[in-house]
Design a protein around this motif. Structure first.
Motif, PDB file in Angstrom:
ATOM      1  N   LEU A  74     -30.008  21.678  49.353  1.00  0.00           N
ATOM      2  CA  LEU A  74     -28.495  21.606  49.093  1.00  0.00           C
ATOM      3  C   LEU A  74     -28.699  20.315  48.466  1.00  0.00           C
ATOM      4  O   LEU A  74     -27.394  20.181  48.030  1.00  0.00           O
ATOM      5  CB  LEU A  74     -27.829  22.562  50.316  1.00  0.00           C
ATOM      6  CG  LEU A  74     -28.179  23.438  50.407  1.00  0.00           C
ATOM      7  CD1 LEU A  74     -27.161  23.926  51.385  1.00  0.00           C
ATOM      8  CD2 LEU A  74     -27.716  24.842  49.442  1.00  0.00           C
ATOM      9  N   SER A  75     -28.614  19.009  49.080  1.00  0.00           N
ATOM     10  CA  SER A  75     -28.416  17.593  48.992  1.00  0.00           C
ATOM     11  C   SER A  75     -28.407  17.897  46.933  1.00  0.00           C
ATOM     12  O   SER A  75     -27.874  16.721  46.614  1.00  0.00           O
ATOM     13  CB  SER A  75     -29.031  16.839  49.363  1.00  0.00           C
ATOM     14  OG  SER A  75     -28.603  17.071  50.620  1.00  0.00           O
ATOM     15  N   HIS A  76     -29.159  18.029  46.298  1.00  0.00           N
ATOM     16  CA  HIS A  76     -29.577  18.258  44.776  1.00  0.00           C
ATOM     17  C   HIS A  76     -28.580  19.061  44.375  1.00  0.00           C
ATOM     18  O   HIS A  76     -29.270  18.913  43.360  1.00  0.00           O
ATOM     19  CB  HIS A  76     -31.774  18.450  44.665  1.00  0.00           C
ATOM     20  CG  HIS A  76     -32.437  17.499  46.002  1.00  0.00           C
ATOM     21  ND1 HIS A  76     -32.642  16.345  45.198  1.00  0.00           N
ATOM     22  CD2 HIS A  76     -32.959  18.443  46.704  1.00  0.00           C
ATOM     23  CE1 HIS A  76     -33.288  16.317  45.868  1.00  0.00           C
ATOM     24  NE2 HIS A  76     -34.388  16.998  46.670  1.00  0.00           N
ATOM     25  N   GLU A  94     -19.648  20.675  46.833  1.00  0.00           N
ATOM     26  CA  GLU A  94     -18.562  19.998  47.200  1.00  0.00           C
ATOM     27  C   GLU A  94     -17.397  20.691  47.955  1.00  0.00           C
ATOM     28  O   GLU A  94     -16.294  20.237  48.538  1.00  0.00           O
ATOM     29  CB  GLU A  94     -18.176  19.632  46.139  1.00  0.00           C
ATOM     30  CG  GLU A  94     -17.722  19.959  44.986  1.00  0.00           C
ATOM     31  CD  GLU A  94     -16.817  19.159  43.075  1.00  0.00           C
ATOM     32  OE1 GLU A  94     -17.866  17.965  43.743  1.00  0.00           O
ATOM     33  OE2 GLU A  94     -16.808  19.446  42.503  1.00  0.00           O
ATOM     34  N   HIS A  95     -17.428  21.716  47.637  1.00  0.00           N
ATOM     35  CA  HIS A  95     -15.863  22.716  48.298  1.00  0.00           C
ATOM     36  C   HIS A  95     -16.210  23.527  49.233  1.00  0.00           C
ATOM     37  O   HIS A  95     -15.393  24.096  50.261  1.00  0.00           O
ATOM     38  CB  HIS A  95     -15.483  23.913  46.767  1.00  0.00           C
ATOM     39  CG  HIS A  95     -16.200  25.038  47.157  1.00  0.00           C
ATOM     40  ND1 HIS A  95     -18.431  24.920  46.431  1.00  0.00           N
ATOM     41  CD2 HIS A  95     -16.826  26.234  47.319  1.00  0.00           C
ATOM     42  CE1 HIS A  95     -18.477  26.218  45.961  1.00  0.00           C
ATOM     43  NE2 HIS A  95     -17.952  26.759  47.023  1.00  0.00           N
ATOM     44  N   LEU A  96     -17.351  22.765  50.208  1.00  0.00           N
ATOM     45  CA  LEU A  96     -17.658  23.897  51.269  1.00  0.00           C
ATOM     46  C   LEU A  96     -17.085  22.325  52.694  1.00  0.00           C
ATOM     47  O   LEU A  96     -18.559  21.964  52.660  1.00  0.00           O
ATOM     48  CB  LEU A  96     -19.582  24.712  52.039  1.00  0.00           C
ATOM     49  CG  LEU A  96     -18.744  25.204  50.737  1.00  0.00           C
ATOM     50  CD1 LEU A  96     -20.874  25.339  50.487  1.00  0.00           C
ATOM     51  CD2 LEU A  96     -18.306  26.657  51.097  1.00  0.00           C
ATOM     52  N   LEU A 149     -20.157  21.111  55.294  1.00  0.00           N
ATOM     53  CA  LEU A 149     -21.276  20.909  54.600  1.00  0.00           C
ATOM     54  C   LEU A 149     -21.427  19.487  55.420  1.00  0.00           C
ATOM     55  O   LEU A 149     -22.519  19.288  55.533  1.00  0.00           O
ATOM     56  CB  LEU A 149     -21.979  21.565  54.073  1.00  0.00           C
ATOM     57  CG  LEU A 149     -22.702  23.032  53.725  1.00  0.00           C
ATOM     58  CD1 LEU A 149     -22.621  23.342  52.070  1.00  0.00           C
ATOM     59  CD2 LEU A 149     -23.194  22.943  54.017  1.00  0.00           C
ATOM     60  N   ALA A 150     -20.069  19.661  55.374  1.00  0.00           N
ATOM     61  CA  ALA A 150     -20.688  17.281  55.096  1.00  0.00           C
ATOM     62  C   ALA A 150     -20.553  17.207  56.142  1.00  0.00           C
ATOM     63  O   ALA A 150     -21.848  15.731  56.116  1.00  0.00           O
ATOM     64  CB  ALA A 150     -19.253  17.074  55.073  1.00  0.00           C
ATOM     65  N   GLY A 157     -29.912  10.694  54.661  1.00  0.00           N
ATOM     66  CA  GLY A 157     -28.412  11.878  56.358  1.00  0.00           C
ATOM     67  C   GLY A 157     -29.685  12.730  56.283  1.00  0.00           C
ATOM     68  O   GLY A 157     -29.468  13.080  57.681  1.00  0.00           O
ATOM     69  N   VAL A 158     -31.125  12.398  56.156  1.00  0.00           N
ATOM     70  CA  VAL A 158     -32.279  13.448  56.068  1.00  0.00           C
ATOM     71  C   VAL A 158     -32.868  12.438  57.106  1.00  0.00           C
ATOM     72  O   VAL A 158     -33.570  11.984  57.802  1.00  0.00           O
ATOM     73  CB  VAL A 158     -32.679  13.617  55.162  1.00  0.00           C
ATOM     74  CG1 VAL A 158     -33.891  14.588  55.384  1.00  0.00           C
ATOM     75  CG2 VAL A 158     -32.199  13.822  53.943  1.00  0.00           C
ATOM     76  N   ILE A 159     -32.898  13.748  58.488  1.00  0.00           N
ATOM     77  CA  ILE A 159     -33.535  13.636  59.234  1.00  0.00           C
ATOM     78  C   ILE A 159     -35.285  13.918  59.477  1.00  0.00           C
ATOM     79  O   ILE A 159     -35.505  15.130  59.370  1.00  0.00           O
ATOM     80  CB  ILE A 159     -33.161  13.790  60.824  1.00  0.00           C
ATOM     81  CG1 ILE A 159     -31.656  13.965  61.084  1.00  0.00           C
ATOM     82  CG2 ILE A 159     -33.752  13.854  62.605  1.00  0.00           C
ATOM     83  CD1 ILE A 159     -30.670  14.491  62.129  1.00  0.00           C
ATOM     84  N   ASN A 160     -36.454  13.120  59.761  1.00  0.00           N
ATOM     85  CA  ASN A 160     -37.244  12.799  59.280  1.00  0.00           C
ATOM     86  C   ASN A 160     -37.976  13.858  61.013  1.00  0.00           C
ATOM     87  O   ASN A 160     -38.249  12.471  61.441  1.00  0.00           O
ATOM     88  CB  ASN A 160     -38.062  12.165  58.517  1.00  0.00           C
ATOM     89  CG  ASN A 160     -37.603  11.407  57.099  1.00  0.00           C
ATOM     90  OD1 ASN A 160     -37.821  10.426  57.181  1.00  0.00           O
ATOM     91  ND2 ASN A 160     -37.574  13.124  56.172  1.00  0.00           N
ATOM     92  N   ILE A 161     -38.023  15.320  60.712  1.00  0.00           N
ATOM     93  CA  ILE A 161     -38.743  15.442  62.519  1.00  0.00           C
ATOM     94  C   ILE A 161     -38.970  17.433  61.605  1.00  0.00           C
ATOM     95  O   ILE A 161     -38.347  17.805  61.186  1.00  0.00           O
ATOM     96  CB  ILE A 161     -37.239  16.145  63.614  1.00  0.00           C
ATOM     97  CG1 ILE A 161     -37.958  16.313  64.839  1.00  0.00           C
ATOM     98  CG2 ILE A 161     -36.607  16.825  62.936  1.00  0.00           C
ATOM     99  CD1 ILE A 161     -37.181  16.069  65.394  1.00  0.00           C
TER     100      ILE A 161
END
Length: 371
Positions: A59-61, A67-69, A72-73, A86-90
């Motif tokens: 969704l980041s793409h 932006e209206h949700l 999700l922030a 902001g992405v957790i690499n796990i």
């Protein structure tokens, strides 16, 4: 207009709602054109309050679409390999936190397969284990949505396309309660051939309508889609180690599309796929693939407007060996069985025009795969 002649619209119908197709170019030539709106609709209903996990950084793409949700922030995003703010690499299987809402689009079918950072595959049921893990990570009453390619069961190498038998393992083998899971299905009927953000036509359908749906045929990538919804009802015991289910996985096609495979088109096509010619020469040739000893299904539809004499053939070894040939003068729909008695390299499908007549050619469907 699509390559099969359908008119394209701006919306599609899903669960009695008119949703806008995603037109943002990022991977929009794929099934994401409907996956993203379906997930966003789910989040509008369930993702305004509580904790949210996104499995796979998708969704980041599409910032303009989310932006209206506001809920999700603060979501957590996990992706084993993609580096992104902001992405957790796990690994999903190592996550312990519980969530009210989990979304997973264009991701779970790749888990455990040779794709996007994984260099070894072999666990064909890893996507099912991932869905079971998503169920376990939901809080009581929590909800999840997951989208996967659906049709014939296919091990594409970098993903697994689900079928009905594979999907039912979620309850029959991985213990998710029948009452906690539901499914809906979408089928792709047409597309134009734009490479940025092609218009597509998808319709909601019944599960049985996708029983013969192939990956990469007649359109690029998934031609059918399953939408899986989870509603956490019961806590489940730890998942036991079980042997793989005895299922028959098909192998992917060697050729699935003229316009998106590695064919060479000496004369470029227009936005509707028409290739125009008024002189002798190749309309297309390629894509120079290797085919092992096997029996193959070859299917092709070639549309011809105007007069022309054509030869369609399949060759190997830099066109020095003829495997199959057909002369064409009119629009044709062909289905053939090709027997290869030895391994072949540099396999090409070629269409050659013999005369000076002005005409236009389009290939809505071309497919070569093991029978």
């Amino acid at each position: 207009m699509g390559i099969f002649g359908h008119q394209m619209g701006a919306h599609f119908l899903y669960n009695n709602k008119m949703l806008p197709y995603n037109r943002i170019p990022k991977n929009n030539w794929s099934e994401r054109t409907v996956e993203i709106p379906i997930v966003i609709d789910f989040l509008q209903e369930h993702g305004q309050e509580g904790s949210i996990l996104e499995v796979g950084n998708v969704l980041s793409h599409y910032p303009d679409l989310i932006e209206h949700l506001p809920g999700l922030a603060g979501r957590h995003i996990i992706d084993k390999f993609e580096k992104w703010p902001g992405v957790i690499n796990i690994d999903l299987m190592d996550v312990q936190t519980r969530y009210d809402v989990i979304v997973c689009a264009s991701t779970v079918e790749h888990i455990g397969q040779k794709a996007y950072g994984e260099f070894q595959s072999g666990d064909r049921e890893a996507p099912l284990k991932a869905i079971r893990k998503i169920y376990d990570l939901l809080k009581p009453g929590g909800k999840a949505i997951i989208t996967v390619p659906f049709g014939r069961l296919t091990d594409v190498g970098w993903l697994i396309q689900f079928n009905s038998e594979y999907l039912r393992l979620l309850t029959a083998k991985y213990d998710i309660p029948d009452t906690a899971v539901s499914f809906s299905f979408m089928r792709k009927l047409d597309t134009d051939i734009s490479f940025e953000a092609p218009s597509q036509l998808w319709v909601q359908c019944e599960e049985r309508d996708l029983a013969d749906c192939r990956f990469n045929h007649p359109f690029f990538l998934a031609n059918g889609l399953a939408v899986i919804r989870l509603n956490k009802t019961d806590e489940l015991p730890a998942l036991a180690e079980l042997p793989p289910a005895e299922l028959r996985y098909e192998t992917p096609p060697g050729i699935g599309n003229l316009y998106y495979s590695s064919f060479i088109l000496p004369r470029p096509s227009d936005k509707d796929g028409w290739i125009r010619s008024n002189q002798p020469g190749f309309i297309f040739f390629g894509p120079y693939i290797k085919l092992p000893v096997q029996v193959y299904r070859f299917e092709v539809r070639i549309e011809i407007v105007g007069a022309g004499h054509f030869t369609l053939d399949i060759t190997s070894n830099a066109a020095n060996k003829l495997l199959w040939q057909k002369h064409l003068f009119l629009t044709s729909q062909l289905q053939e069985v090709i027997y290869l008695h030895e391994d072949e390299k540099d396999v090409e499908v070629r269409l050659y025009k013999h005369d000076m007549n002005a005409c236009a050619v389009r290939v809505p469907s071309i497919y070569l795969a093991p029978l």
